[in-house]
Enzyme design. Structure first.
Site, PDB file in Angstrom:
ATOM      1  N   ASP A   7      95.787  19.306  29.854  1.00  0.00           N
ATOM      2  CA  ASP A   7      95.399  18.433  28.749  1.00  0.00           C
ATOM      3  C   ASP A   7      95.867  19.127  27.472  1.00  0.00           C
ATOM      4  O   ASP A   7      96.166  20.327  27.474  1.00  0.00           O
ATOM      5  CB  ASP A   7      93.877  18.262  28.765  1.00  0.00           C
ATOM      6  CG  ASP A   7      93.378  17.386  27.629  1.00  0.00           C
ATOM      7  OD1 ASP A   7      94.098  16.456  27.230  1.00  0.00           O
ATOM      8  OD2 ASP A   7      92.267  17.654  27.120  1.00  0.00           O
TER       9      ASP A   7
ATOM     10  N   ASP B  72      94.430  18.359  23.741  1.00  0.00           N
ATOM     11  CA  ASP B  72      93.373  18.592  22.759  1.00  0.00           C
ATOM     12  C   ASP B  72      92.225  19.386  23.362  1.00  0.00           C
ATOM     13  O   ASP B  72      91.652  19.004  24.386  1.00  0.00           O
ATOM     14  CB  ASP B  72      92.852  17.251  22.219  1.00  0.00           C
ATOM     15  CG  ASP B  72      93.935  16.498  21.467  1.00  0.00           C
ATOM     16  OD1 ASP B  72      94.596  17.119  20.616  1.00  0.00           O
ATOM     17  OD2 ASP B  72      94.138  15.296  21.751  1.00  0.00           O
TER      18      ASP B  72
ATOM     19  N   ARG C  19      61.741   9.576  38.426  1.00  0.00           N
ATOM     20  CA  ARG C  19      62.495  10.491  37.580  1.00  0.00           C
ATOM     21  C   ARG C  19      63.593   9.766  36.828  1.00  0.00           C
ATOM     22  O   ARG C  19      64.305   8.947  37.379  1.00  0.00           O
ATOM     23  CB  ARG C  19      63.114  11.605  38.422  1.00  0.00           C
ATOM     24  CG  ARG C  19      62.151  12.632  38.956  1.00  0.00           C
ATOM     25  CD  ARG C  19      61.496  13.464  37.870  1.00  0.00           C
ATOM     26  NE  ARG C  19      62.459  14.006  36.922  1.00  0.00           N
ATOM     27  CZ  ARG C  19      63.249  15.049  37.173  1.00  0.00           C
ATOM     28  NH1 ARG C  19      63.172  15.668  38.340  1.00  0.00           N
ATOM     29  NH2 ARG C  19      64.097  15.484  36.272  1.00  0.00           N
TER      30      ARG C  19
ATOM     31  N   THR D 255      97.959  13.694  28.129  1.00  0.00           N
ATOM     32  CA  THR D 255      97.070  13.665  26.970  1.00  0.00           C
ATOM     33  C   THR D 255      96.821  12.227  26.521  1.00  0.00           C
ATOM     34  O   THR D 255      97.694  11.359  26.678  1.00  0.00           O
ATOM     35  CB  THR D 255      97.670  14.475  25.800  1.00  0.00           C
ATOM     36  OG1 THR D 255      96.841  14.320  24.646  1.00  0.00           O
ATOM     37  CG2 THR D 255      99.086  14.014  25.459  1.00  0.00           C
TER      38      THR D 255
ATOM     39  N   SER E  26      96.439  11.552  23.410  1.00  0.00           N
ATOM     40  CA  SER E  26      97.108  11.424  22.114  1.00  0.00           C
ATOM     41  C   SER E  26      98.480  10.773  22.293  1.00  0.00           C
ATOM     42  O   SER E  26      99.127  10.925  23.335  1.00  0.00           O
ATOM     43  CB  SER E  26      97.270  12.806  21.468  1.00  0.00           C
ATOM     44  OG  SER E  26      96.010  13.355  21.127  1.00  0.00           O
TER      45      SER E  26
ATOM     46  N   ASP F 164      89.416  20.383  29.325  1.00  0.00           N
ATOM     47  CA  ASP F 164      88.200  20.850  28.660  1.00  0.00           C
ATOM     48  C   ASP F 164      87.041  19.883  28.823  1.00  0.00           C
ATOM     49  O   ASP F 164      85.908  20.209  28.480  1.00  0.00           O
ATOM     50  CB  ASP F 164      88.458  21.009  27.149  1.00  0.00           C
ATOM     51  CG  ASP F 164      88.600  19.661  26.450  1.00  0.00           C
ATOM     52  OD1 ASP F 164      87.685  19.263  25.696  1.00  0.00           O
ATOM     53  OD2 ASP F 164      89.617  18.986  26.666  1.00  0.00           O
TER      54      ASP F 164
END
Length: 539
Positions: free
Chosen positions: A63, A65, A155, A254, A256, A375
């Site tokens: 990736d 960014d 839950r 990416t 972008s 990330d």
């Protein structure tokens, strides 16, 4: 999760090693350099959750960014925050006094959960128990936490649509702004529309963030001065060269678009002038076989994705039709430079498409032959791992400081362990005395002695509890004043750590740490331990 950290921390000698290859001169040091095969600083080690033999990897993808391009939070996140506030005021009608607000880029951390309905920000453990909670910037009491999250028969899943997960560094500014708006609405009820609740505010923040990205505000600023917003990393190019020289294909995927991607990658991989400037060209493409921009991850990772794949002409940015990556005859003139690049076999640049196109372009026969570095737990790692079976490496920039602190605080953590054991021992003695006092036939003198002993033990218990709580608080605040350790919540792995363990085969602090290891390395995890083994097997 502990197993990986333990494997790195156990190698204590490496903590003190200098990673420069030449004496007195700091320069990019990679494994392939003379003298490069050496101990690695603990903050730059790669930690392993699942065995990964790099000899089986034929393609390594990245990736851009926050993976290859590490943004500076003090400048980039502040830019994103300021842009979002302006959109809230000028486009969505929020009070102008918001323009006077400032952003503390150190306050929020990854792994938090926003409760949209209640205006709360939560940190929970791997079992989804809320351990730290704030309403806006006000810490919630234990009773408030139990009332909101502990008194239900079923839950809570803590997922969308009622909750928002702060799993990316991109999200920290919007989380901070949401907390500010919660406090603002609570303290100034007349200044916010009566129809606006916490959920509406969160939607407005998200809409403002999207506006910033759509109108190009952020990227235009970064493009003008990349050095102000992006960290330079001289090891990226040597790392890419080493991977390619080892016979692997390399690719970039990416979200972008091309115009921004080429500026950022040129900054990271381009040549620098004598005055520190950047020479603008496309030389960085030599380090990749395929570049896919505008990929629209995580949808890109679905093989049934029918998105069209367009080829990008690098000089003009023009999009050309392809047939699954094969150039199609164009009506009219076509740039001869594009055809020349294809014939010469250099990097091919695309926009859109899906993972099926990528597999075909790189001649991937098995998804397990691909290592993808990203990330974003959800957008990069979870989907590529869970849907495709790619091997994955998660970049966690915060990890470098975290593991170094773990090493520095090892004595405090031992003290915590001993204090906890002391509390357990005293409480067991108290329980036994209480049980004995119920027995028949105990004379008055013996009963009096037992009561005196009970008072003494309860005093010791309270003292041990206070010492333990103080040591816990000290340890917690060493990592982060508010949220504590990224990978822990109390004694349990945090929700974020649990996701890292589940979906990342490898994890490390920065992508260029790959350059410190052999491209043919066999990454092996340390042994898993269950609680019943800790007292038996010496660690």
């Amino acid at each position: 999760m502990d197993k990986g950290l333990g494997a790195g921390i156990g190698n204590i000698i490496s903590h003190f090693q200098n990673s420069s290859c030449s004496d007195g001169v700091q320069e990019p040091c990679i494994w392939a350099s003379p003298g490069g095969a050496r101990k690695i600083d603990i903050g730059k080690q790669i930690f392993c959750n699942r065995s990964l033999n790099m000899k089986n990897i034929v393609a390594v993808g990245f990736d851009m960014d926050y993976t290859l391009a590490q943004y500076k939070p003090e400048t980039f996140e502040s830019l994103a925050y300021d842009g979002t506030v302006r959109k809230l005021v000028y486009d969505l009608g929020y009070p102008e006094e918001l323009l006077e607000w400032s952003f503390d880029w150190k306050y929020m951390v990854r792994g938090l959960v926003l409760d949209k309905k209640r205006g709360n920000i939560l940190k929970m453990d791997r079992h989804k128990y809320v351990k730290v909670a704030y309403h806006g910037f006000r810490e919630m009491s234990k009773e408030e936490k139990v009332e909101a999250y502990g008194n239900t028969l079923i839950r809570d899943a803590f997922d969308e649509p009622d909750y928002a997960l702060i799993d990316t560094l991109f999200s920290l500014a919007e989380a901070y702004l949401f907390a500010q708006l919660v406090d603002f609405m609570d303290n100034n009820p007349g200044k916010v529309s009566k129809s606006t609740d916490y959920v509406r505010m969160y939607k407005d923040v998200r809409a403002a963030v999207d506006l910033c990205h759509r109108d190009g505000t952020l990227k235009q600023m970064v493009a003008k001065d990349p050095k102000t917003y992006i960290n330079e990393d001289g090891s990226i190019v040597p790392m890419l060269k080493m991977l390619r020289e080892s016979g692997r294909s390399t690719f970039l995927v990416t979200n972008s678009l091309w115009d921004y991607t080429t500026i950022v990658m040129n900054f990271l991989c381009g040549s620098h002038t004598l005055d520190g400037g950047i020479t603008r060209n496309s030389d960085w493409l030599q380090y990749f076989d395929v570049v896919i921009t505008g990929s629209a991850k995580p949808g890109f990772f679905h093989e049934d994705n029918r998105a069209n794949l367009f080829q990008v002409e690098p000089e003009s940015g023009m999009l050309l039709n392809t047939d699954n990556g094969t150039p199609m005859p164009q009506v009219g003139d076509i740039s001869p430079g594009l055809l020349l690049k294809e014939k010469n076999g250099t990097c091919r640049i695309f926009q859109g498409g899906s993972v099926g196109h990528l597999h075909k372009l790189l001649s991937i026969e098995s998804s397990s032959q691909v290592l993808y570095v990203g990330d974003h737990i959800y957008g990069d790692i979870l989907r590529s791992k869970k849907v495709l079976g790619w091997r994955t490496m998660l970049v966690v920039p915060e990890l470098e400081r975290e593991v170094e602190l773990l090493w520095e605080l090892r004595d405090l953590r031992k003290k915590l362990h001993l204090l906890r054991n002391e509390r357990d021992l005293i409480e067991d003695q108290i329980h036994h005395l209480k049980w004995s006092l119920k027995s028949e036939g105990i004379d008055v003198n013996e009963q009096r002695k037992m009561c005196t002993r009970m008072d003494d033990l309860e005093y010791q218990r309270d003292k041990a509890r206070l010492s333990h709580q103080e040591a816990q608080r000290e340890c917690h605040q060493k990592f982060h004043k508010v949220w504590g350790q990224l990978m822990k919540t109390g004694y349990q792995n945090s929700r974020f750590a649990h996701q890292v363990e589940r979906f990342a085969c490898l994890y490390t602090s920065q992508v260029s740490n790959l350059s410190l290891y052999s491209p043919d390395k066999y990454y092996r995890p340390s042994e898993d331990f269950m609680p019943h083994e800790f007292e038996i097997i010496p660690l």
